[in-house]
Write an enzyme that holds these catalytic residues in place. Structure first.
Site, PDB file in Angstrom:
ATOM      1  N   SER A 134       0.842  -1.197   0.000  1.00  0.00           N
ATOM      2  CA  SER A 134       0.000   0.000   0.000  1.00  0.00           C
ATOM      3  C   SER A 134       0.879   1.249   0.000  1.00  0.00           C
ATOM      4  O   SER A 134       2.098   1.180   0.118  1.00  0.00           O
ATOM      5  CB  SER A 134      -0.909   0.006   1.231  1.00  0.00           C
ATOM      6  OG  SER A 134      -0.156   0.268   2.406  1.00  0.00           O
ATOM      7  N   SER A 156       0.912   3.729   2.252  1.00  0.00           N
ATOM      8  CA  SER A 156       0.936   4.433   3.541  1.00  0.00           C
ATOM      9  C   SER A 156       2.318   4.966   3.908  1.00  0.00           C
ATOM     10  O   SER A 156       2.417   5.844   4.768  1.00  0.00           O
ATOM     11  CB  SER A 156       0.435   3.504   4.649  1.00  0.00           C
ATOM     12  OG  SER A 156       1.365   2.461   4.899  1.00  0.00           O
ATOM     13  N   SER A 173      -2.890   6.851   5.923  1.00  0.00           N
ATOM     14  CA  SER A 173      -2.270   5.772   6.686  1.00  0.00           C
ATOM     15  C   SER A 173      -3.129   5.437   7.897  1.00  0.00           C
ATOM     16  O   SER A 173      -3.442   6.311   8.712  1.00  0.00           O
ATOM     17  CB  SER A 173      -0.863   6.179   7.148  1.00  0.00           C
ATOM     18  OG  SER A 173      -0.329   5.210   8.035  1.00  0.00           O
TER      19      SER A 173
END
Length: 324
Positions: free
Chosen positions: A129, A131, A289
């Site tokens: 991802s 984040s 996040s």
């Protein structure tokens, strides 16, 4: 001996079934446990091969050679000079490792090396991802140092050496507290006993503002948009972080978690006192996040290791290198 092929087929089928059920989501898999069991089982086969099955095959090959020699001597006594008694091919067939040992004992040395490296030295992970953008990008393949914070026994995660203390600014991989079967990666912001304040998108530790410096906007090629970029001096090495314009500072949807009474949420953000033996972590992509602001603290026993190196990104080879 005759039952070993069937027994081995059952064992291999059990491993394949476990992996298949894990892949399809039928069960919650545990890779560390899978590697431990695979190493243990193949190790038992390796020991059996070394001390039982291989000596048996060698004795059978020697007996075949002795029988051939006796046959030659018998033919000589009968006055037959021309004879073809070549048992080398038969000996090779006898000594050849059967398939059920090739797929068990033959794999043990490789599995043992991988198990030791992964459990005690370095473990690879893939960033799934965004984040941790801009420090880590989606698709980065990273290495995690497993001994920096102390060596832990695999599967049970019991620490056996102390190692170095966790530092603010370290990028760590840890077992996600709400679901320990998942591994997460974030940056350590608060240590045990710290008062962490993230208000109006600015970080303060123990009453001291963390220095930040504005940088040129960051263009995310996946999102196809620009983000505000800053350099933050949290630990020994400054790092970059992103903020999204228009996203408010308050935290929406924070869950109930152990130690939530140590946190105060407001329209400005959140303020938490980190409990002993735990850490407060955040992603560098601050407005994108899910981290300690939402699901709480990371216990020390959940630590996996310190991330330190991008060893591959198939979409961008320039990513390879250290980021700590």
């Amino acid at each position: 001996m005759k039952t070993m092929p069937a027994l081995t087929a059952v064992v291999l089928a059990a491993f394949v079934g476990y992996i298949g059920a894990w892949y399809t989501g039928a069960i919650e898999g545990n890779f560390a446990l899978l590697m431990f069991l695979a190493t243990l089982v193949t190790g038992l086969y390796w020991l059996a091969e070394k001390f039982l099955f291989l000596p048996r095959r060698k004795r059978a090959a020697e007996e075949l050679q002795q029988q051939a020699q006796a046959r030659r001597e018998q033919l000589q006594r009968q006055g037959i000079a021309q004879h073809d008694v070549d048992v080398s091919e038969g000996q090779l067939r006898i000594l050849r490792q059967p398939w059920w040992l090739d797929w068990t004992a033959g794999l043990f040395p490789v599995l043992l090396v991988v198990f030791v490296l992964r459990s005690f030295l370095f473990e690879p992970f893939k960033i799934p991802s965004g984040s941790m953008i801009p420090t880590l990008l989606v698709g980065d393949l990273i290495l995690v140092n497993k001994f920096t914070y102390g060596v832990r026994l695999p599967v049970i995660n019991k620490k056996v050496t102390e190692g170095q203390p966790v530092q603010r600014g370290d990028v760590i991989v840890f077992r996600y507290p709400p679901q320990p079967s998942l591994d997460y990666i974030k940056r350590v912001v608060g240590l045990p006993g710290d008062k962490v304040e993230y208000l109006n998108k600015r970080l303060r530790i123990n009453g001291q503002d963390i220095p930040t410096e504005a940088l040129p906007d960051f263009f995310d090629t996946d999102a196809m948009r620009y983000f505000q970029q800053f350099q933050e001096s949290l630990g020994a090495t400054p790092h970059r972080l992103l903020n999204t314009q228009g996203v408010p500072g308050f935290i929406q949807g924070a869950a109930e978690f152990a130690g939530r009474d140590q946190c105060v949420y407001s329209v400005e953000g959140v303020s938490c006192t980190v409990p002993q033996g735990q850490y407060f972590v955040m992603g560098d992509n601050r407005d994108n996040s899910l981290d300690s602001r939402y699901w709480g603290f990371v216990p020390d026993e959940n630590l996996v290791g310190r991330a330190f190196f991008v060893w591959m990104n198939f979409g961008n080879l320039k990513r390879i290198g250290s980021f700590q």
